[in-house]
Design a protein around this motif. Structure first.
Motif, PDB file in Angstrom:
ATOM      1  N   ARG A 180       0.832  -1.211   0.000  1.00 51.87           N
ATOM      2  CA  ARG A 180       0.000   0.000   0.000  1.00 51.87           C
ATOM      3  C   ARG A 180       0.865   1.260   0.000  1.00 51.87           C
ATOM      4  NH1 ARG A 180      -3.100  -3.171   3.912  1.00 51.87           N
ATOM      5  NH2 ARG A 180      -4.992  -3.945   2.868  1.00 51.87           N
ATOM      6  N   LEU A 181       1.910   1.234   0.832  1.00 49.59           N
ATOM      7  CA  LEU A 181       2.810   2.393   0.867  1.00 49.59           C
ATOM      8  C   LEU A 181       3.553   2.542  -0.464  1.00 49.59           C
ATOM      9  CD1 LEU A 181       4.260   2.014   4.478  1.00 49.59           C
ATOM     10  CD2 LEU A 181       2.725   3.814   3.665  1.00 49.59           C
ATOM     11  N   ASP A 182       3.981   1.429  -1.037  1.00 50.32           N
ATOM     12  CA  ASP A 182       4.674   1.477  -2.329  1.00 50.32           C
ATOM     13  C   ASP A 182       3.778   2.049  -3.414  1.00 50.32           C
ATOM     14  OD1 ASP A 182       6.910   0.390  -1.190  1.00 50.32           O
ATOM     15  OD2 ASP A 182       6.540  -1.642  -1.910  1.00 50.32           O
TER      16      ASP A 182
ATOM     17  N   THR B 250       8.682  -7.647  -3.886  1.00 51.66           N
ATOM     18  CA  THR B 250       9.661  -7.563  -4.962  1.00 51.66           C
ATOM     19  C   THR B 250      10.282  -6.178  -5.064  1.00 51.66           C
ATOM     20  OG1 THR B 250       7.918  -7.011  -6.533  1.00 51.66           O
ATOM     21  CG2 THR B 250       8.522  -9.329  -6.329  1.00 51.66           C
ATOM     22  N   ASP B 251       9.790  -5.213  -4.304  1.00 51.85           N
ATOM     23  CA  ASP B 251      10.304  -3.841  -4.449  1.00 51.85           C
ATOM     24  C   ASP B 251      10.457  -3.211  -3.078  1.00 51.85           C
ATOM     25  OD1 ASP B 251      11.156  -1.521  -5.467  1.00 51.85           O
ATOM     26  OD2 ASP B 251       9.359  -1.041  -6.601  1.00 51.85           O
ATOM     27  N   PRO B 252      11.485  -3.615  -2.306  1.00 46.46           N
ATOM     28  CA  PRO B 252      11.579  -3.215  -0.911  1.00 46.46           C
ATOM     29  C   PRO B 252      11.601  -1.725  -0.656  1.00 46.46           C
ATOM     30  CG  PRO B 252      13.109  -4.986  -1.386  1.00 46.46           C
ATOM     31  CD  PRO B 252      12.543  -4.543  -2.692  1.00 46.46           C
ATOM     32  N   MET B 253      12.095  -0.911  -1.568  1.00 41.42           N
ATOM     33  CA  MET B 253      12.163   0.517  -1.317  1.00 41.42           C
ATOM     34  C   MET B 253      11.413   1.333  -2.354  1.00 41.42           C
ATOM     35  SD  MET B 253      13.760   1.061   1.451  1.00 41.42           S
ATOM     36  CE  MET B 253      14.312   2.746   1.390  1.00 41.42           C
ATOM     37  N   ASN B 254      10.684   0.665  -3.233  1.00 42.78           N
ATOM     38  CA  ASN B 254       9.953   1.353  -4.294  1.00 42.78           C
ATOM     39  C   ASN B 254      10.863   2.342  -5.003  1.00 42.78           C
ATOM     40  OD1 ASN B 254       7.905   3.665  -5.269  1.00 42.78           O
ATOM     41  ND2 ASN B 254       6.884   1.695  -5.203  1.00 42.78           N
ATOM     42  N   ALA B 255      12.044   1.878  -5.344  1.00 41.60           N
ATOM     43  CA  ALA B 255      13.032   2.758  -5.963  1.00 41.60           C
ATOM     44  C   ALA B 255      13.299   2.332  -7.385  1.00 41.60           C
ATOM     45  CB  ALA B 255      14.348   2.703  -5.162  1.00 41.60           C
TER      46      ALA B 255
END
Length: 436
Positions: free
Chosen positions: A175-177, A424-429
């Motif tokens: 949700r945060l991502d 799959t995207d720990p930091m949404n980077a």
């Protein structure tokens, strides 16, 4: 006894969580070389994610064959514990979600029986976010192996609790991502709007007074000050670094500059000078490296630095701000190189550009100052909100894996990142490949 979580996160052990040794939770995988090319699904660790990579690609540093690579399985955790002192930005572990091969320079670990790999992936991520790995390398020690980790005590919950925490984090971080991704999308759109605004204004595409488009022929009208089309100079002066044991000196190549960028005489020879000071407005271009093509406006007394090209400005004929807006556009400069990008300064400046009279330049620059300031303020606020969301995400992960929050039991969400869809995207980077 002080556990790893207590030492790194200052988090007390929950009463119902048991104590165990780190090496009794994780086991380093060995003897899984890809001998005989049993697998060709090439994986890469890219800023906290395990992604697929074409085995046929010419990008990156890849070997002639992949028999020395290691085979990894879903649920394995890959750690990159190299270059600890130089690279302090990348995330250093990823959760494997498909069978494949990855470089043997990384450690692949698997959790022991009665442990959930997703929970321990988040636990290692919390250590990484706290920059714990960097404390393991010091001085000349740039790399460690997982087997070299101190034999720390850790506290760990029961398997059911691990699964509940992992599912909770999958849902909440997804949700945060999603929110972070939307805000980044807004930033991208605003950045594109800003670039388009500048491009239109400096080429006569809109009226600085009304903001409305104008007839395209406006850009082709002769300049009252310049008497028509103006050719930019080939090179003002180009600085290349020359390191010595005590100081840094520069090779300065001087070439003929036209009347817009005065102050340099053609010499035809390289001139050896120390750090060079200049007094007056100038456009300074980053000519080499990741930021090549970026310019900034220098005024007053300033000094040049390595790998830059600087252009002095005759303020009786050109507005420094207008020229800065014009030359700082994304596609203004011709570029070359791949591993080390550089600006083709001379090739770019052989092109001919229309510029308006000085009064119009100043009017356009004032218009762009106002409009870009408004957009920059909005972008800064969005950027700050993204930072807060990232901090909240990191704090949530740390609190959950150390038992500092009561994780509710909730139904599965159809949001990506549920227990059936590992993170799959720990930091949404953006992807930042570190190795194959």
């Amino acid at each position: 006894m002080i556990t790893l979580q207590q030492r790194v996160h200052a988090a007390a052990r929950p009463e119902d969580w048991q104590l165990d040794k780190l090496h009794q939770v994780f086991r380093v995988r060995r003897g899984n070389k890809n001998k005989g090319m049993k697998e060709d699904n090439l994986l890469s660790l890219s800023y906290g994610r395990i992604i697929q990579k074409s085995i046929e690609t010419a990008d990156g540093l890849l070997p002639e064959n992949f028999e020395g690579y290691q085979i990894v399985e879903p649920g394995n955790i890959v750690l990159r514990l190299t270059d600890l002192q130089n690279d302090k930005r990348s995330l250093r572990q990823g959760l494997v979600t498909q069978r494949g091969i990855i470089t043997s320079a990384y450690d692949a670990v698997e959790v022991q029986r009665d442990n959930d790999p997703r929970f321990w992936f988040y636990s290692l991520l919390a250590l990484d976010l706290a920059k714990h790995y960097y404390s393991l390398g010091g001085g000349v020690r740039q790399s460690v192996k997982f087997a070299d980790f101190p034999n720390d005590w850790v506290y760990c919950p029961a398997l059911a609790t691990q699964r509940r925490i992992a599912g909770f984090l999958d849902r909440e971080t997804a949700r945060l991502d999603l929110l972070i991704g939307k805000k980044r999308g807004m930033l991208e759109l605003l950045g594109e709007k800003r670039s388009a605004l500048i491009a239109a204004a400096v080429t006569g595409g809109l009226d600085p007074a009304s903001g409305q488009p104008v007839v395209a022929k406006t850009a082709a009208r002769p300049s009252a000050a310049g008497g028509g089309r103006v050719t930019f100079p080939k090179v003002g002066y180009l600085i290349r670094p020359l390191a010595t044991s005590s100081t840094i000196k520069n090779t300065v190549e001087l070439e003929q500059a036209d009347d817009l960028f005065p102050g340099y005489s053609a010499s035809g020879q390289d001139v050896w000078l120390p750090y060079y000071d200049y007094d007056g407005p100038a456009i300074v271009l980053s000519a080499v490296g990741a930021q090549c093509g970026k310019t900034f406006l220098a005024d007053g007394k300033w000094g040049t630095v390595a790998n830059t090209t600087a252009f002095g400005i005759d303020t009786s004929k050109a507005s420094p701000k207008f020229l800065h807006y014009m030359t700082n556009q994304k596609d203004f400069w011709e570029k070359g190189g791949s591993a080390q990008p550089y600006v083709k300064v001379s090739e770019t400046l052989r092109k001919r550009f229309f510029i308006p009279d000085l009064a119009t330049q100043r009017r356009i620059a004032g218009f762009l100052d106002r409009e870009t300031a408004r957009l920059d303020l909005l972008m800064a606020k969005i950027d700050a909100s993204i930072d807060l969301l990232r901090e909240r995400r990191a704090a949530l992960i740390t609190a959950a894996v150390t038992g500092q929050i009561d994780v509710p039991t909730s139904a599965k969400s159809d949001t990506p990142g549920t227990p059936d869809h590992p993170p799959t995207d720990p930091m949404n980077a953006p992807q930042e490949e570190t190795s194959a």
